[in-house]
Design a protein around this motif. Structure first.
Motif, PDB file in Angstrom:
ATOM      1  N   GLY A  15       0.796  -1.213   0.000  1.00 39.93           N
ATOM      2  CA  GLY A  15       0.000   0.000   0.000  1.00 39.93           C
ATOM      3  C   GLY A  15       0.830   1.264   0.000  1.00 39.93           C
ATOM      4  N   GLY A  16       2.127   1.158  -0.165  1.00 41.03           N
ATOM      5  CA  GLY A  16       2.998   2.319  -0.175  1.00 41.03           C
ATOM      6  C   GLY A  16       3.356   2.835   1.202  1.00 41.03           C
ATOM      7  N   THR A  17       2.753   2.274   2.253  1.00 40.51           N
ATOM      8  CA  THR A  17       3.011   2.780   3.601  1.00 40.51           C
ATOM      9  C   THR A  17       3.350   1.684   4.608  1.00 40.51           C
ATOM     10  OG1 THR A  17       0.665   2.655   4.140  1.00 40.51           O
ATOM     11  CG2 THR A  17       1.473   4.765   3.294  1.00 40.51           C
ATOM     12  N   GLY A  18       3.140   0.445   4.260  1.00 44.86           N
ATOM     13  CA  GLY A  18       3.357  -0.657   5.201  1.00 44.86           C
ATOM     14  C   GLY A  18       4.826  -0.983   5.386  1.00 44.86           C
ATOM     15  N   ALA A  19       5.077  -2.097   6.049  1.00 43.55           N
ATOM     16  CA  ALA A  19       6.445  -2.549   6.277  1.00 43.55           C
ATOM     17  C   ALA A  19       7.078  -2.964   4.949  1.00 43.55           C
ATOM     18  CB  ALA A  19       6.447  -3.723   7.250  1.00 43.55           C
ATOM     19  N   GLN A  20       8.374  -2.733   4.807  1.00 46.17           N
ATOM     20  CA  GLN A  20       9.077  -3.114   3.585  1.00 46.17           C
ATOM     21  C   GLN A  20       9.193  -4.628   3.480  1.00 46.17           C
ATOM     22  OE1 GLN A  20      12.913  -1.259   3.263  1.00 46.17           O
ATOM     23  NE2 GLN A  20      12.042   0.642   2.494  1.00 46.17           N
ATOM     24  N   PHE A  21       9.174  -5.109   2.238  1.00 45.57           N
ATOM     25  CA  PHE A  21       9.417  -6.519   1.977  1.00 45.57           C
ATOM     26  C   PHE A  21      10.184  -6.647   0.673  1.00 45.57           C
ATOM     27  CE2 PHE A  21       5.457  -5.453  -0.060  1.00 45.57           C
ATOM     28  CZ  PHE A  21       5.496  -6.114  -1.278  1.00 45.57           C
ATOM     29  N   ASN A  22      10.873  -7.776   0.490  1.00 47.73           N
ATOM     30  CA  ASN A  22      11.623  -8.020  -0.735  1.00 47.73           C
ATOM     31  C   ASN A  22      10.650  -8.435  -1.828  1.00 47.73           C
ATOM     32  OD1 ASN A  22      13.987  -7.493   0.614  1.00 47.73           O
ATOM     33  ND2 ASN A  22      14.465  -9.636   0.981  1.00 47.73           N
ATOM     34  N   LEU A  23      10.554  -7.641  -2.861  1.00 49.27           N
ATOM     35  CA  LEU A  23       9.644  -7.908  -3.960  1.00 49.27           C
ATOM     36  C   LEU A  23      10.260  -8.891  -4.945  1.00 49.27           C
ATOM     37  CD1 LEU A  23       6.953  -7.174  -5.335  1.00 49.27           C
ATOM     38  CD2 LEU A  23       8.164  -5.343  -6.509  1.00 49.27           C
ATOM     39  N   GLY A  24      11.534  -8.734  -5.224  1.00 50.65           N
ATOM     40  CA  GLY A  24      12.229  -9.610  -6.171  1.00 50.65           C
ATOM     41  C   GLY A  24      13.503  -8.948  -6.641  1.00 50.65           C
ATOM     42  N   GLU A  25      14.178  -9.610  -7.569  1.00 50.71           N
ATOM     43  CA  GLU A  25      15.430  -9.074  -8.101  1.00 50.71           C
ATOM     44  C   GLU A  25      15.216  -8.551  -9.508  1.00 50.71           C
ATOM     45  OE1 GLU A  25      18.166 -12.356  -7.742  1.00 50.71           O
ATOM     46  OE2 GLU A  25      18.829 -11.649  -5.784  1.00 50.71           O
ATOM     47  N   MET A  26      16.069  -7.602  -9.877  1.00 53.05           N
ATOM     48  CA  MET A  26      16.049  -7.093 -11.245  1.00 53.05           C
ATOM     49  C   MET A  26      17.492  -6.932 -11.709  1.00 53.05           C
ATOM     50  SD  MET A  26      15.125  -3.038 -10.852  1.00 53.05           S
ATOM     51  CE  MET A  26      15.640  -2.568 -12.474  1.00 53.05           C
ATOM     52  N   SER A  27      17.692  -6.999 -13.011  1.00 54.67           N
ATOM     53  CA  SER A  27      19.040  -6.806 -13.539  1.00 54.67           C
ATOM     54  C   SER A  27      19.346  -5.317 -13.602  1.00 54.67           C
ATOM     55  CB  SER A  27      19.195  -7.466 -14.910  1.00 54.67           C
ATOM     56  OG  SER A  27      18.267  -6.938 -15.818  1.00 54.67           O
ATOM     57  N   VAL A  28      20.600  -4.987 -13.302  1.00 58.16           N
ATOM     58  CA  VAL A  28      21.078  -3.613 -13.268  1.00 58.16           C
ATOM     59  C   VAL A  28      22.466  -3.594 -13.893  1.00 58.16           C
ATOM     60  CG1 VAL A  28      21.749  -1.698 -11.745  1.00 58.16           C
ATOM     61  CG2 VAL A  28      19.819  -3.131 -11.148  1.00 58.16           C
ATOM     62  N   THR A  29      22.793  -2.512 -14.592  1.00 57.09           N
ATOM     63  CA  THR A  29      24.131  -2.330 -15.149  1.00 57.09           C
ATOM     64  C   THR A  29      24.721  -1.070 -14.544  1.00 57.09           C
ATOM     65  OG1 THR A  29      23.416  -3.354 -17.206  1.00 57.09           O
ATOM     66  CG2 THR A  29      25.476  -2.130 -17.269  1.00 57.09           C
ATOM     67  N   ARG A  30      25.970  -1.166 -14.093  1.00 58.33           N
ATOM     68  CA  ARG A  30      26.627  -0.009 -13.490  1.00 58.33           C
ATOM     69  C   ARG A  30      27.910   0.304 -14.239  1.00 58.33           C
ATOM     70  NH1 ARG A  30      29.159  -2.279  -7.826  1.00 58.33           N
ATOM     71  NH2 ARG A  30      30.559  -3.782  -8.782  1.00 58.33           N
ATOM     72  N   CYS A  31      28.344   1.554 -14.123  1.00 55.64           N
ATOM     73  CA  CYS A  31      29.556   2.000 -14.801  1.00 55.64           C
ATOM     74  C   CYS A  31      30.091   3.229 -14.071  1.00 55.64           C
ATOM     75  CB  CYS A  31      29.230   2.353 -16.260  1.00 55.64           C
ATOM     76  SG  CYS A  31      30.665   2.836 -17.241  1.00 55.64           S
ATOM     77  N   ALA A  32      31.406   3.441 -14.143  1.00 53.80           N
ATOM     78  CA  ALA A  32      32.023   4.642 -13.576  1.00 53.80           C
ATOM     79  C   ALA A  32      33.113   5.119 -14.526  1.00 53.80           C
ATOM     80  CB  ALA A  32      32.618   4.347 -12.197  1.00 53.80           C
ATOM     81  N   VAL A  33      33.128   6.419 -14.796  1.00 53.26           N
ATOM     82  CA  VAL A  33      34.144   7.039 -15.652  1.00 53.26           C
ATOM     83  C   VAL A  33      34.709   8.249 -14.928  1.00 53.26           C
ATOM     84  CG1 VAL A  33      33.020   6.286 -17.791  1.00 53.26           C
ATOM     85  CG2 VAL A  33      32.541   8.561 -16.880  1.00 53.26           C
ATOM     86  N   THR A  34      35.860   8.707 -15.364  1.00 54.91           N
ATOM     87  CA  THR A  34      36.438   9.933 -14.828  1.00 54.91           C
ATOM     88  C   THR A  34      36.898  10.801 -15.987  1.00 54.91           C
ATOM     89  OG1 THR A  34      38.033  10.867 -13.281  1.00 54.91           O
ATOM     90  CG2 THR A  34      38.768   8.971 -14.539  1.00 54.91           C
ATOM     91  N   LEU A  35      36.704  12.088 -15.826  1.00 50.94           N
ATOM     92  CA  LEU A  35      37.198  13.052 -16.802  1.00 50.94           C
ATOM     93  C   LEU A  35      38.634  13.392 -16.443  1.00 50.94           C
ATOM     94  CD1 LEU A  35      34.104  15.441 -16.922  1.00 50.94           C
ATOM     95  CD2 LEU A  35      34.641  13.549 -18.453  1.00 50.94           C
ATOM     96  N   ASP A  36      39.345  13.997 -17.376  1.00 52.30           N
ATOM     97  CA  ASP A  36      40.747  14.329 -17.123  1.00 52.30           C
ATOM     98  C   ASP A  36      40.935  15.239 -15.922  1.00 52.30           C
ATOM     99  OD1 ASP A  36      41.780  12.695 -19.058  1.00 52.30           O
ATOM    100  OD2 ASP A  36      42.112  14.282 -20.535  1.00 52.30           O
ATOM    101  N   GLY A  37      39.955  16.046 -15.595  1.00 50.49           N
ATOM    102  CA  GLY A  37      40.052  16.928 -14.438  1.00 50.49           C
ATOM    103  C   GLY A  37      39.837  16.223 -13.111  1.00 50.49           C
ATOM    104  N   GLY A  38      39.511  14.926 -13.139  1.00 55.08           N
ATOM    105  CA  GLY A  38      39.311  14.166 -11.918  1.00 55.08           C
ATOM    106  C   GLY A  38      37.865  14.019 -11.494  1.00 55.08           C
ATOM    107  N   ILE A  39      36.946  14.578 -12.244  1.00 55.07           N
ATOM    108  CA  ILE A  39      35.529  14.447 -11.893  1.00 55.07           C
ATOM    109  C   ILE A  39      35.048  13.062 -12.279  1.00 55.07           C
ATOM    110  CG2 ILE A  39      33.198  15.284 -12.376  1.00 55.07           C
ATOM    111  CD1 ILE A  39      34.423  18.045 -12.808  1.00 55.07           C
ATOM    112  N   MET A  40      34.380  12.393 -11.331  1.00 53.07           N
ATOM    113  CA  MET A  40      33.912  11.034 -11.573  1.00 53.07           C
ATOM    114  C   MET A  40      32.408  11.031 -11.814  1.00 53.07           C
ATOM    115  SD  MET A  40      34.358   7.589  -9.273  1.00 53.07           S
ATOM    116  CE  MET A  40      33.308   8.118  -7.955  1.00 53.07           C
TER     117      MET A  40
END
Length: 155
Positions: A60-85
């Motif tokens: 209901g959007g307000t009750g106790a949290q529960f595990n609904l299931g898993e989903m696939s996710v893709t992550r990545c990290a890059v840095t610019l020459d100035g050091g910003i990630m």
């Protein structure tokens, strides 16, 4: 009761653009990146990799949290020459999507690129995202069923 953490304006703005980048259609994101022309030099800190994440929900959007299931996710990290990630976490298995989102996250942290990327990438993608949500809402509204109970006179 747990206190809700407050976000700084910069953190909230970054969260907003990262959401737009993660939920963007990959083809629209590709066109937007191509439209920016030559991009600053950058290198990959963490190559795009696929994994799984647990999705949690509340009844209901307000009750106790529960595990609904898993989903696939893709992550990545890059840095610019100035050091910003720049980092990204996108739903699904789109490695190119994750790479582009991470690069745009880094560019949005640079003062000299922020306004341009906001105007040419984030705002159009945000409008597209809102239009898709509105379309889904209209489809759902057409299939809505309203239930009612008739009162019987025996009581």
């Amino acid at each position: 009761m747990q206190a809700t953490p407050t976000l700084s304006a910069d953190t909230a703005a970054r969260a907003a653009w990262m959401r737009v980048l993660a939920l963007a259609e990959p083809a629209a994101l590709e066109r937007a990146v191509q439209g920016l022309g030559p991009l600053p030099a950058h290198r990959t800190l963490r190559a795009a990799e696929n994994g799984m994440a647990m999705v949690r929900a509340r009844s209901g959007g307000t009750g106790a949290q529960f595990n609904l299931g898993e989903m696939s996710v893709t992550r990545c990290a890059v840095t610019l020459d100035g050091g910003i990630m720049g980092v990204s976490y996108v739903p699904g298995r789109g490695r190119r999507h994750a790479e582009q989102a991470a690069l745009l996250d880094a560019l949005l942290q640079r003062d000299d690129w922020r306004a341009r990327v906001q105007a040419e990438v984030i705002e159009p993608l945000s409008r597209d995202l809102a239009e898709r949500a509105e379309q889904r809402s209209r489809v759902a509204a057409r299939t809505q069923v309203e239930f009612f109970t008739m009162v019987r006179g025996e009581d």
